[in-house]
Write a protein that holds these residues in place. Structure first.
Motif, PDB file in Angstrom:
ATOM      1  N   ASP A  20       4.730   1.773   0.320  1.00  0.00           N
ATOM      2  CA  ASP A  20       3.396   1.347   0.759  1.00  0.00           C
ATOM      3  C   ASP A  20       2.268   2.182   0.186  1.00  0.00           C
ATOM      4  OD1 ASP A  20       4.485  -0.694   2.333  1.00  0.00           O
ATOM      5  OD2 ASP A  20       4.771   0.676   4.027  1.00  0.00           O
ATOM      6  N   GLY A  21       2.553   3.365  -0.332  1.00  0.00           N
ATOM      7  CA  GLY A  21       1.472   4.173  -0.884  1.00  0.00           C
ATOM      8  C   GLY A  21       1.780   5.649  -0.945  1.00  0.00           C
ATOM      9  N   VAL A  41       5.362   2.956  -6.878  1.00  0.00           N
ATOM     10  CA  VAL A  41       4.015   3.484  -6.653  1.00  0.00           C
ATOM     11  C   VAL A  41       3.955   4.986  -6.961  1.00  0.00           C
ATOM     12  CG1 VAL A  41       4.254   3.936  -4.167  1.00  0.00           C
ATOM     13  CG2 VAL A  41       2.008   3.416  -5.118  1.00  0.00           C
ATOM     14  N   ASP A  61      -6.246   4.087  -9.339  1.00  0.00           N
ATOM     15  CA  ASP A  61      -6.033   2.791  -8.717  1.00  0.00           C
ATOM     16  C   ASP A  61      -4.669   2.830  -8.023  1.00  0.00           C
ATOM     17  OD1 ASP A  61      -6.045   0.105  -8.032  1.00  0.00           O
ATOM     18  OD2 ASP A  61      -5.303  -0.532  -9.996  1.00  0.00           O
ATOM     19  N   PRO A  63      -2.616   2.832  -3.950  1.00  0.00           N
ATOM     20  CA  PRO A  63      -2.715   2.734  -2.490  1.00  0.00           C
ATOM     21  C   PRO A  63      -2.484   4.113  -1.875  1.00  0.00           C
ATOM     22  CG  PRO A  63      -0.593   1.879  -3.227  1.00  0.00           C
ATOM     23  CD  PRO A  63      -1.376   2.235  -4.464  1.00  0.00           C
ATOM     24  N   ARG A  65      -2.292   6.625   1.479  1.00  0.00           N
ATOM     25  CA  ARG A  65      -1.961   6.628   2.908  1.00  0.00           C
ATOM     26  C   ARG A  65      -1.981   8.054   3.459  1.00  0.00           C
ATOM     27  NH1 ARG A  65      -2.667   2.071   1.628  1.00  0.00           N
ATOM     28  NH2 ARG A  65      -1.270   0.308   1.791  1.00  0.00           N
TER      29      ARG A  65
END
Length: 158
Positions: A20-21, A41, A61, A63, A65
């Motif tokens: 997710d990041g 990622v 660029d 994601p 978290r």
């Protein structure tokens, strides 16, 4: 949580996160164990950091978290708005957040930034232009600021 490490001109960058990041990027002098599996990622983050150090990237660029309080996340978001190759004082950052009296809290949040370089806490300096406080050490802070100045075609700040 997964981890991968890359070599940079100022030490090892230890990148952690999941699919997710990115949850953290920290500088280290000692290699740690990398995960057997590394999500895409984290590979993308490693590639973008390498491009940054080769003067081929000025923004990221990815994601992100980061884990922190709502206040810390607000400070970290404001840090992301400081342009590449520019600096801002702690006082100016505090004023932009709306409460000049919160300068110590802002400085503390800046010091707890978990995502090195990508959330550019190194761009925050003292009101008099002095390099002040940096979790990675003032030598690294100076190097990063000079790296960005040279890439912008400007003479060194120091």
């Amino acid at each position: 949580m997964y981890t991968t490490t890359i070599h940079t001109p100022v030490g090892l960058a230890v990148i952690s996160g999941n699919e997710d990041g990115i949850s953290s990027v920290r500088v280290s002098n000692e290699p740690g164990p990398d995960s057997a599996f590394v999500p895409a990622v984290l590979h993308k983050c490693a590639r973008q950091l390498e491009e940054y150090f080769l003067n081929r990237r000025r923004s990221f660029d990815l994601p992100l978290r980061p884990q922190g309080t709502p206040f810390q996340r607000a400070v970290w978001q404001m840090l992301r708005e400081v342009p590449y190759g520019k600096t801002m004082s702690y006082l100016e950052l505090t004023r932009r957040l709306g409460d000049e009296k919160a300068i110590r809290a802002v400085a503390a949040a800046n010091g707890r930034n978990p995502i090195w370089i990508i959330i550019p806490c190194h761009r925050i300096i003292g009101s008099n232009g002095d390099l002040t406080g940096y979790a990675g050490g003032l030598g690294r802070k100076k190097w990063l600021l000079e790296h960005e100045q040279v890439a912008n075609g400007q003479l060194s700040l120091f």
